[in-house]
Design a protein around this motif. Structure first.
Motif, PDB file in Angstrom:
ATOM      1  N   SER A 103      46.022  25.620   7.438  1.00 43.84           N
ATOM      2  CA  SER A 103      46.450  26.793   6.669  1.00 43.84           C
ATOM      3  C   SER A 103      45.647  27.012   5.389  1.00 43.84           C
ATOM      4  CB  SER A 103      47.934  26.670   6.324  1.00 43.84           C
ATOM      5  OG  SER A 103      48.178  25.538   5.511  1.00 43.84           O
ATOM      6  N   PRO A 150      46.441  28.875  19.364  1.00 46.88           N
ATOM      7  CA  PRO A 150      47.895  28.794  19.473  1.00 46.88           C
ATOM      8  C   PRO A 150      48.393  28.855  20.911  1.00 46.88           C
ATOM      9  CG  PRO A 150      47.239  30.950  18.663  1.00 46.88           C
ATOM     10  CD  PRO A 150      46.010  30.094  18.658  1.00 46.88           C
ATOM     11  N   PRO A 153      51.549  32.459  20.714  1.00 52.74           N
ATOM     12  CA  PRO A 153      50.989  33.340  19.679  1.00 52.74           C
ATOM     13  C   PRO A 153      52.033  34.214  18.993  1.00 52.74           C
ATOM     14  CG  PRO A 153      50.594  34.282  21.836  1.00 52.74           C
ATOM     15  CD  PRO A 153      51.262  32.947  22.069  1.00 52.74           C
ATOM     16  N   PHE A 154      52.995  33.584  18.336  1.00 48.94           N
ATOM     17  CA  PHE A 154      54.038  34.318  17.630  1.00 48.94           C
ATOM     18  C   PHE A 154      53.686  34.430  16.147  1.00 48.94           C
ATOM     19  CE2 PHE A 154      56.275  34.651  21.301  1.00 48.94           C
ATOM     20  CZ  PHE A 154      57.650  34.809  21.222  1.00 48.94           C
ATOM     21  N   THR A 155      53.823  35.614  15.601  1.00 46.82           N
ATOM     22  CA  THR A 155      53.636  35.826  14.166  1.00 46.82           C
ATOM     23  C   THR A 155      54.927  36.271  13.490  1.00 46.82           C
ATOM     24  OG1 THR A 155      52.923  38.114  14.561  1.00 46.82           O
ATOM     25  CG2 THR A 155      51.207  36.415  14.459  1.00 46.82           C
ATOM     26  N   SER A 156      55.914  36.679  14.281  1.00 45.15           N
ATOM     27  CA  SER A 156      57.161  37.186  13.708  1.00 45.15           C
ATOM     28  C   SER A 156      58.140  36.067  13.376  1.00 45.15           C
ATOM     29  CB  SER A 156      57.824  38.169  14.665  1.00 45.15           C
ATOM     30  OG  SER A 156      58.262  37.512  15.851  1.00 45.15           O
ATOM     31  N   THR A 157      57.854  34.840  13.835  1.00 44.29           N
ATOM     32  CA  THR A 157      58.696  33.688  13.546  1.00 44.29           C
ATOM     33  C   THR A 157      57.849  32.611  12.874  1.00 44.29           C
ATOM     34  OG1 THR A 157      58.277  32.806  15.761  1.00 44.29           O
ATOM     35  CG2 THR A 157      60.281  34.127  15.461  1.00 44.29           C
ATOM     36  N   ARG A 158      58.520  31.580  12.357  1.00 44.13           N
ATOM     37  CA  ARG A 158      57.811  30.515  11.632  1.00 44.13           C
ATOM     38  C   ARG A 158      57.862  29.174  12.350  1.00 44.13           C
ATOM     39  NH1 ARG A 158      57.504  31.708   5.862  1.00 44.13           N
ATOM     40  NH2 ARG A 158      57.309  29.470   5.563  1.00 44.13           N
ATOM     41  N   SER A 173      62.885  27.509  18.438  1.00 44.63           N
ATOM     42  CA  SER A 173      62.446  28.573  17.531  1.00 44.63           C
ATOM     43  C   SER A 173      63.492  28.868  16.471  1.00 44.63           C
ATOM     44  CB  SER A 173      62.170  29.849  18.340  1.00 44.63           C
ATOM     45  OG  SER A 173      61.673  30.893  17.520  1.00 44.63           O
ATOM     46  N   THR A 180      57.759  41.136  18.361  1.00 49.39           N
ATOM     47  CA  THR A 180      56.860  42.261  18.626  1.00 49.39           C
ATOM     48  C   THR A 180      56.749  42.504  20.126  1.00 49.39           C
ATOM     49  OG1 THR A 180      54.864  40.902  18.791  1.00 49.39           O
ATOM     50  CG2 THR A 180      55.529  41.624  16.585  1.00 49.39           C
ATOM     51  N   GLU A 183      54.589  39.854  21.651  1.00 49.76           N
ATOM     52  CA  GLU A 183      55.309  38.595  21.846  1.00 49.76           C
ATOM     53  C   GLU A 183      56.257  38.697  23.031  1.00 49.76           C
ATOM     54  OE1 GLU A 183      55.213  37.366  17.101  1.00 49.76           O
ATOM     55  OE2 GLU A 183      56.986  38.317  17.968  1.00 49.76           O
TER      56      GLU A 183
END
Length: 347
Positions: A103, A150, A153-158, A173, A180, A183
């Motif tokens: 990161s 990845p 490939p999720f960007t809406s979750t952490r 999760s 999205t 996703e």
């Protein structure tokens, strides 16, 4: 405050100790080269490699909480070395250093010893995968290349990730409240069509998951007992986990295991309730306590910013209560093993 900092010349001997201890513990059993591992490989010579002004020192970062417990060396986008003092392994330090490299330094690949199956499994859990590339270093050390492309490939979750190496069967999760279309399509393409929402009806109403009403998915709403309550003190966290392992948990585990597709299960943060479910699934699958601890502790790394923000907004709550600690999951796993032993004795 971050415990990861750039290495300084005074760290050279400690860095060397950590590297050499790991080489002898983890690699010597495969190669049995006494002259190299107990002669050529020594603290004095290696410390010189990390002297002031060297590339090795400039590229190295240490995990220091009063004692330097781990090191990572990053050259460009390559992770050259990542070692934790064996005494302090399985405490999430390796995951924190790796997360820092990815990161903060945009690291994306590494070489790992082919025989180091535990290390390979660790990197896989952290989102790395084998590329199929293999080289021989110094003509006798087989290395495999891994990259952090990845797997999910999720960007809406952490905190969305598979718990099994090389399998999407069980995916844990935080709540996918803003999933999205890309996703959604990824889930469908990988046969992840069974959802298990571990939250209470009130939590679901406050933060709904849009996939629950999507006809392409089968959503089971199965709240974990007491899962939405914050333990009163750190000593109560493991007890709260044990309390979750009741008849409702049996139904949750049974539903996941019997699902005809891959399963995405979640609570709000994907940390405690989801962590207990993950621990039980991994325990039943035969994974050892160290593997389960690493999976559990990774939530603390992925959710670090969110947990800090929550603690700031709720000063009445002890931050240790909401922060994953190895002691919490260890006690739960000890209890879980006791239940297994008792069941075996009774039968």
């Amino acid at each position: 405050m971050s415990r990861i900092r750039p290495a300084i010349p005074a760290d050279a001997s400690r860095i060397s100790e950590i590297i050499i201890t790991n080489y002898r513990t983890n690699f010597y059993p495969f190669f049995r080269n006494d002259a190299y591992y107990f002669g050529e490989l020594n603290v004095v010579d290696m410390a010189a490699e990390y002297a002031d002004g060297t590339d090795a020192l400039r590229e190295t970062f240490v995990y220091d909480d009063g004692v330097v417990k781990g090191i990572i060396r990053i050259a460009g986008d390559e992770i050259v070395k990542l070692f934790i003092e064996p005494t302090f392994q399985s405490q999430g330090i390796g995951a924190k250093l790796l997360h820092f490299a990815v990161s903060e330094k945009n690291a994306s690949w590494l070489w790992v010893l082919e025989y180091n199956t535990r290390g390979i499994d660790f990197y896989k859990r952290e989102g790395f995968s084998l590329t199929g590339e293999r080289i021989l270093e110094d003509e006798w050390v087989p290395l495999l290349k891994m990259t952090n492309r990845p797997a999910i490939p999720f960007t809406s979750t952490r905190n969305t990730r598979p718990i099994l190496p090389d399998s999407l069967r069980f995916i844990r999760s935080d709540v996918p409240a803003a999933v999205t279309e890309a996703e959604r399509q990824w889930l469908l393409a990988h046969d992840v069509t069974t959802l298990v929402d571990l939250r209470t009806p009130a939590e679901r109403a406050q933060k709904p998951c849009p996939l629950a009403d999507d006809p392409a998915f089968l959503c089971h709403c199965l709240p974990v007992t007491g899962g939405n309550a914050v333990p009163a003190a750190p000593d109560c966290v493991a007890d709260s986990y044990i309390a979750m392992a009741d008849a409702s948990m049996d139904e949750i585990i049974d539903t996941i295991l019997k699902a005809s597709s891959n399963v995405l299960y979640f609570c709000n943060a994907g940390k405690d309730r989801t962590g207990v479910v993950s621990a039980i699934l991994l325990h039943r699958a035969g994974y050892d306590a160290a593997f389960i601890e690493e999976d559990y502790l990774r939530s603390g790394v992925l959710l670090a910013d969110a947990l800090q923000a929550f603690a700031a907004q709720h000063p009445e709550i002890d931050p240790e209560v909401i922060t994953p600690r190895a002691a919490y999951i260890r006690r739960f796993l000890e209890w879980l093993q006791q239940q297994d032993d008792q069941h075996t004795t009774n039968n």
